[in-house]
Design a protein around this motif. Sequence first.
Motif, short mmCIF file in Angstrom:
data_model
loop_
_atom_site.label_atom_id
_atom_site.label_comp_id
_atom_site.label_asym_id
_atom_site.label_seq_id
_atom_site.Cartn_x
_atom_site.Cartn_y
_atom_site.Cartn_z
N SER A 1 0.82 -1.21 0.00
CA SER A 1 0.00 0.00 0.00
C SER A 1 0.85 1.26 0.00
O SER A 1 0.46 2.29 -0.56
CB SER A 1 -0.94 0.00 1.22
OG SER A 1 -1.88 -1.04 1.15
N LEU B 1 1.51 3.37 -3.03
CA LEU B 1 0.54 4.34 -3.53
C LEU B 1 1.07 5.76 -3.42
O LEU B 1 0.72 6.63 -4.21
CB LEU B 1 -0.78 4.22 -2.75
CG LEU B 1 -1.62 2.97 -3.00
CD1 LEU B 1 -2.77 2.90 -2.00
CD2 LEU B 1 -2.16 2.97 -4.42
N ASP C 1 0.53 6.90 -7.06
CA ASP C 1 -0.75 7.62 -7.16
C ASP C 1 -0.52 9.10 -6.84
O ASP C 1 -0.44 9.51 -5.68
CB ASP C 1 -1.76 7.01 -6.18
CG ASP C 1 -3.18 7.49 -6.44
OD1 ASP C 1 -3.35 8.67 -6.82
OD2 ASP C 1 -4.13 6.71 -6.23
N PHE D 1 -3.38 10.96 -4.77
CA PHE D 1 -3.39 10.54 -3.37
C PHE D 1 -2.19 11.13 -2.62
O PHE D 1 -2.32 11.59 -1.49
CB PHE D 1 -3.36 9.01 -3.29
CG PHE D 1 -3.24 8.48 -1.89
CD1 PHE D 1 -4.25 8.67 -0.97
CD2 PHE D 1 -2.09 7.80 -1.48
CE1 PHE D 1 -4.14 8.20 0.34
CE2 PHE D 1 -1.97 7.32 -0.19
CZ PHE D 1 -3.00 7.52 0.72
N ALA E 1 -11.61 8.20 -3.44
CA ALA E 1 -11.32 6.76 -3.46
C ALA E 1 -12.40 5.98 -4.21
O ALA E 1 -13.54 6.42 -4.37
CB ALA E 1 -11.21 6.24 -2.03
N THR E 2 -12.01 4.80 -4.65
CA THR E 2 -12.94 3.84 -5.23
C THR E 2 -13.16 2.73 -4.19
O THR E 2 -12.43 2.64 -3.21
CB THR E 2 -12.35 3.22 -6.52
OG1 THR E 2 -11.18 2.44 -6.17
CG2 THR E 2 -11.96 4.31 -7.51
N ARG F 1 -12.29 -0.18 -4.26
CA ARG F 1 -11.09 -1.02 -4.17
C ARG F 1 -9.95 -0.31 -3.44
O ARG F 1 -9.11 -0.97 -2.83
CB ARG F 1 -10.62 -1.43 -5.58
CG ARG F 1 -11.56 -2.39 -6.28
CD ARG F 1 -11.01 -2.73 -7.66
NE ARG F 1 -9.72 -3.39 -7.57
CZ ARG F 1 -9.55 -4.70 -7.40
NH1 ARG F 1 -10.61 -5.48 -7.28
NH2 ARG F 1 -8.35 -5.22 -7.35
N THR F 2 -9.91 1.00 -3.52
CA THR F 2 -8.78 1.73 -2.94
C THR F 2 -9.11 2.41 -1.61
O THR F 2 -8.19 2.87 -0.92
CB THR F 2 -8.27 2.81 -3.91
OG1 THR F 2 -9.33 3.76 -4.16
CG2 THR F 2 -7.83 2.19 -5.22
N ARG F 3 -10.38 2.47 -1.25
CA ARG F 3 -10.77 3.27 -0.09
C ARG F 3 -10.07 2.82 1.19
O ARG F 3 -9.53 3.63 1.94
CB ARG F 3 -12.29 3.22 0.09
CG ARG F 3 -12.80 4.14 1.21
CD ARG F 3 -14.31 4.26 1.18
NE ARG F 3 -14.73 4.95 -0.03
CZ ARG F 3 -15.62 4.47 -0.90
NH1 ARG F 3 -16.15 3.29 -0.69
NH2 ARG F 3 -15.95 5.15 -1.97
N SER G 1 -7.28 1.13 1.61
CA SER G 1 -5.84 1.41 1.56
C SER G 1 -5.57 2.89 1.73
O SER G 1 -4.63 3.29 2.44
CB SER G 1 -5.26 0.93 0.22
OG SER G 1 -5.36 -0.47 0.10
N TYR G 2 -6.38 3.72 1.10
CA TYR G 2 -6.21 5.18 1.21
C TYR G 2 -6.34 5.63 2.67
O TYR G 2 -5.51 6.38 3.18
CB TYR G 2 -7.26 5.89 0.37
CG TYR G 2 -6.92 6.02 -1.10
CD1 TYR G 2 -5.78 5.45 -1.64
CD2 TYR G 2 -7.76 6.73 -1.96
CE1 TYR G 2 -5.49 5.57 -2.99
CE2 TYR G 2 -7.48 6.87 -3.30
CZ TYR G 2 -6.34 6.28 -3.81
OH TYR G 2 -6.04 6.41 -5.14
#
Length: 268
Positions: A75, A78, A82, A85, A207-208, A210-212, A214-215
């Motif tokens: 993670s 990211l 990203d 992010f 976030a999506t 899938r990423t929420r 981890s974010y």
Amino acid sequence: TLSGYAALGAGVVTVSVGAYAKLVHQGELGDEFFYGVLIGAGAVWLLAAVVFATLKEAPGATEGGGNAWRSALKSTKLLVTDQQFRHFVVTRALLLSTALSLPFYAALANENSGATASGLGLMFVASGLGGAISAPIWGRFADRSSRLVMVCSALLTAVLGICVSVLTAVSSDLLRVDYTYAIFFLVMGIAHGGARLGRKTYLIDMATPRTRASYVALSNTVIGMLLLVGSAFGLIAQTFGTIYALASLAFVALIASLSGLRLPEVER
């Protein structure tokens, strides 16, 4: 908007505690008062636990589970891969200036006007009132542009810090009045509430599914580590004086507003 109304309720509770301290305890606050506040806070936390236990939670996906440490290290990538992010985490880190400023305003009040029960209660009331009256407005604003909510709250922190620095430089008598610090806490209550609500809303919208997770986890970890670095402002206050710490935090808040302006808008 919903988060704003929740913060409104929290602000009302804070105002009630402050009003009790100011109206009932006109002299010094005894240990009983602080014991009562801590016991009351603990009881409310237990009530919150009961409420959360009754929530119906939708089952999440379990595919792709793996080693916790490896997942955590994965993670962290990211922050490199990203860009949006990473920019958000930097902005959120700079927004720590709104939270870190509050204890220094309390210290400044203690240095210049003394710490009385009445004055402390007034600051409680002002801080809670600032959060209560602004939270619904911040909430609706965040649903339109959470990025601008972060920008405005950071600017509010910066402007207040600059004004207080000027008042200190000219040795203004206003700094010896309890009601002056009530205004400071009112403004900081508004600013801190906006910073918290804006960055939460931005992260969720960015976030999506899938990423929420981890974010949220990664940004919280980074901010937790940076809070340790925040102790440097305490060293500044101890070495040079409280006002220098506040001036430094005002500068950081100004940088936060500029960083927030450069964030892209997110779809609601």
